[in-house]
Design a protein around this motif. Structure first.
Motif, PDB file in Angstrom:
ATOM      1  N   UNK A 248       0.829  -1.203   0.000  1.00  0.00           N
ATOM      2  CA  UNK A 248       0.000   0.000   0.000  1.00  0.00           C
ATOM      3  C   UNK A 248       0.863   1.252   0.000  1.00  0.00           C
ATOM      4  N   UNK A 249       1.894   1.234   0.842  1.00  0.00           N
ATOM      5  CA  UNK A 249       2.790   2.401   0.908  1.00  0.00           C
ATOM      6  C   UNK A 249       3.534   2.594  -0.411  1.00  0.00           C
ATOM      7  N   UNK A 250       3.939   1.505  -1.044  1.00  0.00           N
ATOM      8  CA  UNK A 250       4.724   1.584  -2.281  1.00  0.00           C
ATOM      9  C   UNK A 250       3.876   2.013  -3.476  1.00  0.00           C
ATOM     10  N   UNK A 251       2.543   1.910  -3.345  1.00  0.00           N
ATOM     11  CA  UNK A 251       1.667   2.230  -4.474  1.00  0.00           C
ATOM     12  C   UNK A 251       0.708   3.370  -4.157  1.00  0.00           C
ATOM     13  N   UNK A 252       1.079   4.193  -3.189  1.00  0.00           N
ATOM     14  CA  UNK A 252       0.254   5.342  -2.863  1.00  0.00           C
ATOM     15  C   UNK A 252      -1.117   4.988  -2.351  1.00  0.00           C
ATOM     16  N   UNK A 253      -1.229   3.822  -1.724  1.00  0.00           N
ATOM     17  CA  UNK A 253      -2.501   3.404  -1.146  1.00  0.00           C
ATOM     18  C   UNK A 253      -3.453   2.734  -2.119  1.00  0.00           C
ATOM     19  N   UNK A 254      -3.039   2.594  -3.362  1.00  0.00           N
ATOM     20  CA  UNK A 254      -3.935   2.009  -4.378  1.00  0.00           C
ATOM     21  C   UNK A 254      -3.824   0.489  -4.432  1.00  0.00           C
ATOM     22  N   UNK A 255      -2.615  -0.021  -4.333  1.00  0.00           N
ATOM     23  CA  UNK A 255      -2.362  -1.456  -4.480  1.00  0.00           C
ATOM     24  C   UNK A 255      -1.804  -1.747  -5.860  1.00  0.00           C
ATOM     25  N   UNK A 256      -1.136  -2.883  -6.026  1.00  0.00           N
ATOM     26  CA  UNK A 256      -0.570  -3.250  -7.337  1.00  0.00           C
ATOM     27  C   UNK A 256      -1.674  -3.437  -8.377  1.00  0.00           C
ATOM     28  N   UNK A 257      -1.344  -3.113  -9.635  1.00  0.00           N
ATOM     29  CA  UNK A 257      -2.298  -3.319 -10.730  1.00  0.00           C
ATOM     30  C   UNK A 257      -2.535  -4.801 -10.988  1.00  0.00           C
ATOM     31  N   UNK A 258      -1.496  -5.591 -10.800  1.00  0.00           N
ATOM     32  CA  UNK A 258      -1.602  -7.034 -11.031  1.00  0.00           C
ATOM     33  C   UNK A 258      -0.752  -7.762 -10.011  1.00  0.00           C
ATOM     34  N   UNK A 259      -1.198  -8.945  -9.623  1.00  0.00           N
ATOM     35  CA  UNK A 259      -0.450  -9.766  -8.665  1.00  0.00           C
ATOM     36  C   UNK A 259      -0.292 -11.178  -9.242  1.00  0.00           C
ATOM     37  N   UNK A 260       0.848 -11.786  -8.936  1.00  0.00           N
ATOM     38  CA  UNK A 260       1.143 -13.133  -9.435  1.00  0.00           C
ATOM     39  C   UNK A 260       1.502 -14.015  -8.242  1.00  0.00           C
ATOM     40  N   UNK A 261       0.747 -15.073  -8.043  1.00  0.00           N
ATOM     41  CA  UNK A 261       1.034 -16.046  -6.977  1.00  0.00           C
ATOM     42  C   UNK A 261       1.862 -17.176  -7.571  1.00  0.00           C
ATOM     43  N   UNK A 262       3.178 -17.107  -7.353  1.00  0.00           N
ATOM     44  CA  UNK A 262       4.084 -18.154  -7.827  1.00  0.00           C
ATOM     45  C   UNK A 262       4.511 -19.058  -6.674  1.00  0.00           C
ATOM     46  N   UNK A 263       3.704 -19.110  -5.628  1.00  0.00           N
ATOM     47  CA  UNK A 263       4.015 -19.928  -4.454  1.00  0.00           C
ATOM     48  C   UNK A 263       3.261 -21.254  -4.510  1.00  0.00           C
ATOM     49  N   UNK A 264       1.927 -21.151  -4.584  1.00  0.00           N
ATOM     50  CA  UNK A 264       1.135 -22.373  -4.672  1.00  0.00           C
ATOM     51  C   UNK A 264       0.804 -22.974  -3.329  1.00  0.00           C
ATOM     52  N   UNK A 265       0.629 -24.292  -3.323  1.00  0.00           N
ATOM     53  CA  UNK A 265      -0.049 -25.004  -2.252  1.00  0.00           C
ATOM     54  C   UNK A 265       0.770 -25.249  -0.992  1.00  0.00           C
ATOM     55  N   UNK A 266       2.049 -24.831  -0.959  1.00  0.00           N
ATOM     56  CA  UNK A 266       2.856 -25.026   0.249  1.00  0.00           C
ATOM     57  C   UNK A 266       3.452 -23.695   0.693  1.00  0.00           C
ATOM     58  N   UNK A 267       2.577 -22.725   0.967  1.00  0.00           N
ATOM     59  CA  UNK A 267       3.033 -21.405   1.383  1.00  0.00           C
ATOM     60  C   UNK A 267       3.775 -21.487   2.714  1.00  0.00           C
ATOM     61  N   UNK A 268       4.761 -20.591   2.870  1.00  0.00           N
ATOM     62  CA  UNK A 268       5.501 -20.483   4.127  1.00  0.00           C
ATOM     63  C   UNK A 268       4.950 -19.304   4.923  1.00  0.00           C
ATOM     64  N   UNK A 269       5.473 -19.138   6.135  1.00  0.00           N
ATOM     65  CA  UNK A 269       5.110 -17.972   6.932  1.00  0.00           C
ATOM     66  C   UNK A 269       4.311 -18.354   8.163  1.00  0.00           C
ATOM     67  N   UNK A 270       4.196 -17.381   9.059  1.00  0.00           N
ATOM     68  CA  UNK A 270       3.587 -17.639  10.360  1.00  0.00           C
ATOM     69  C   UNK A 270       2.253 -16.927  10.545  1.00  0.00           C
ATOM     70  N   UNK A 271       1.623 -16.551   9.446  1.00  0.00           N
ATOM     71  CA  UNK A 271       0.276 -15.998   9.551  1.00  0.00           C
ATOM     72  C   UNK A 271      -0.639 -17.069  10.140  1.00  0.00           C
TER      73      UNK A 271
END
Length: 392
Positions: A248-271
Motif C-alpha cells: 500500500x505504501x509503495x503504491x500510494x494506497x492504491x495497491x498493485x495493478x496485477x499480482x502473481x502467486x508463484x508460491x502455490x499449495x505449500x506457502x511459508x510464513x507464520x500468519x
C-alpha cells in the motif's frame, strides 16, 4: 537404465528400470542429457499430490537427444530436443485452441477418474507427475518415452546454445511467461510477485519484458530476493514487514495493478491462517496452504488482475471470495500451454533478451538426485535450482 524413483514421502532414490520402448507410432525415445528438479516436484516429494505411487519415475523438466522414433513421429534420430512437461495430442478441441495443457486425449482412460472426480473434468497428461495426470514416467532418468512426439518437443538447431540456456523451455520459463501474460500487464503497471523461486523469477523477468514499470517480488530468502533485485525488481522480505501495508505504501494506497502467486499449495510464513493450513495439511485434512494467494487477493487494487501459476491440487478454506467479487478482480490460471510459447521464447533466448541460467545454483550427476531433492527443499536460500546430468 537409471532413474530417480519415488518410494514414499521424502524418500526418492536412483534405481534401475527397464529401458523405455516405442509403444505407439507417434512416440519417440529421448536420451536425457539434462533434467532439472522443479519446485512442483517438491509437492510430490512432500506427499501432498494424490496418485503418486512407489516406483514412479519423477521429473518433468528435461531435454536430450532423439535415439528412436515411431513411424508417426516427425523427429529424427540425433536431433536435440526440449520436451514440454504437458503432453498434448495436437488434434483435440483444446489443442486446436492452443490450450495444450487441457488436452483431452493424453491422459489415458484408466487414469482419468481421479482428476475428473476432483475437478469435474479430467486433466491432461504430464510427465512424471502422478497417476492423476496419466502416470507417465518422468525425465529424471537416462531415457524417456515421449508420446505425441510430433506435437511437443522443440528441436534445438543452434549448437551454440548450451543445454542450460534452453532446458527451462520445458516448463518454468513458459510458465513464468504465461503467468505474466495472464496478469494482462499494461505499460506502466506495478506488478507484485509472490515467491522468488524459479517460476516467480521468470514471471518477474517476463513482466519487465512486457513493460511493467515496477515489479515487486515478495519472499523471505535473502539470496532469492537478491536474484530478483538483479533483474531490476524491488523486493519485500515478508519476515521484516507486513506485506499488504508495504505494498500500500509503495503504491500510494492504491495497491498493485496485477499480482502473481508463484508460491502455490505449500506457502511459508507464520500468519494464523497459514499455521492452521499447515496443521490440516500435515494430518491430511486439507490439501492446500493458500496463504500467499489470499494475501495477493487482498493486496491487489480494485479492478486488478490476479495470475496464479502456483500449483494447487485440492481444497482450501477461509478463502476471501468476497474480495474477489467486491473488488471486481480478473483471474488467470492453469497449467502452462508450453507448446504455445516455446518457439517465441527460444527466439528471445537466441536474441539475448532472456537469460535462463542466472538462477541455477547446483549441477549434480543423476546419481546424486536424492541429495538434490533434500537440499532443494531444506536449503532454499542457497539451492535455487538444481540441474541433473544423467550419464555423468
Amino acid at each position: 537404465m537409471r532413474a530417480l524413483t519415488y518410494h514414499g514421502k521424502k524418500d526418492v532414490r536412483v534405481d534401475t528400470h527397464p529401458d523405455p520402448e516405442i509403444v505407439n507410432p507417434r512416440d519417440a525415445i529421448i536420451r536425457v542429457t539434462s533434467t532439472a528438479i522443479c519446485g512442483s516436484d517438491l509437492h510430490l516429494y512432500d506427499g501432498v499430490i494424490p496418485g503418486v505411487l512407489s516406483g514412479d519415475i519423477l521429473g518433468h523438466e528435461f531435454m536430450g537427444e532423439v535415439v528412436e522414433t515411431g513411424s508417426g513421429s516427425t523427429l529424427k534420430k540425433g536431433q536435440r530436443v526440449v520436451v514440454p512437461f504437458t503432453i498434448a495430442c495436437g488434434t483435440c478441441f483444446f489443442c486446436d485452441k492452443h490450450q495444450y495443457s487441457a488436452c483431452d486425449n493424453s491422459n489415458p482412460v484408466d487414469k482419468r477418474e481421479i482428476s475428473e472426480t476432483l475437478y469435474g473434468q479430467p486433466m491432461s497428461g504430464l510427465f512424471g507427475y502422478s497417476h492423476m495426470t496419466g502416470g507417465y514416467p518422468g525425465g529424471q532418468a537416462e531415457y524417456v518415452r515421449v508420446p505425441y512426439s510430433d506435437v511437443g518437443p522443440i528441436v534445438i538447431e543452434n549448437d551454440d546454445l548450451e543445454d542450460e540456456q534452453v532446458l527451462f523451455l520445458s516448463d518454468i520459463l513458459p510458465t513464468g511467461w504465461m503467468a505474466a501474460e495472464n496478469a494482462q500487464i499494461e505499460p506502466g503497471d506495478t506488478v507484485a510477485v509472490w515467491g522468488a523461486g524459479p517460476v516467480g523469477l521468470f514471471a518477474a523477468q517476463s513482466a519487465k519484458l512486457m513493460n511493467a514499470a515496477r515489479v515487486i517480488v515478495i519472499d523471505h530468502y535473502p539470496h532469492r530476493l537478491e536474484l530478483a533485485a538483479g533483474l531490476g525488481c524491488e523486493t519485500i522480505n515478508f519476515h521484516d514487514v507486513d506485506v499488504r501495508e508495504a505494498l500500500n505504501e509503495m503504491t500510494g494506497g492504491i495497491g498493485p495493478d496485477a499480482v502473481i502467486d508463484a508460491v502455490g499449495m505449500e506457502a511459508h510464513g507464520f500468519a494464523v491462517d497459514n499455521m492452521l493450513d499447515i496443521a490440516k495439511q500435515t494430518v491430511g485434512m486439507g490439501a492446500d496452504r493458500a496463504s500467499a494467494l489470499k494475501q495477493a487477493l487482498l493486496a491487489v487494487r480494485k479492478g486488478g488482475r490476479v495470475s496464479i501459476p502456483g500449483v494447487y491440487g485440492g481444497m482450501t478454506d477461509k478463502f476471501p471470495l468476497g474480495a474477489l467479487m467486491e473488488k471486481g478482480l480478473k483471474i488467470g490460471t492453469g497449467q502452462t500451454h508450453v507448446q504455445k510459447y516455446t518457439k517465441k521464447l527460444l527466439a528471445m533466448i537466441e536474441e539475448g533478451k532472456i537469460d535462463t541460467t542466472f538462477l541455477i545454483s547446483h549441477r549434480l550427476p543423476l546419481e546424486q538426485a536424492a541429495d538434490g531433492y533434500a537440499n532443494f527443499r531444506n536449503k532454499q536460500n542457497d539451492w535455487t535450482k538444481v540441474v541433473l546430468k544423467p550419464g555423468t
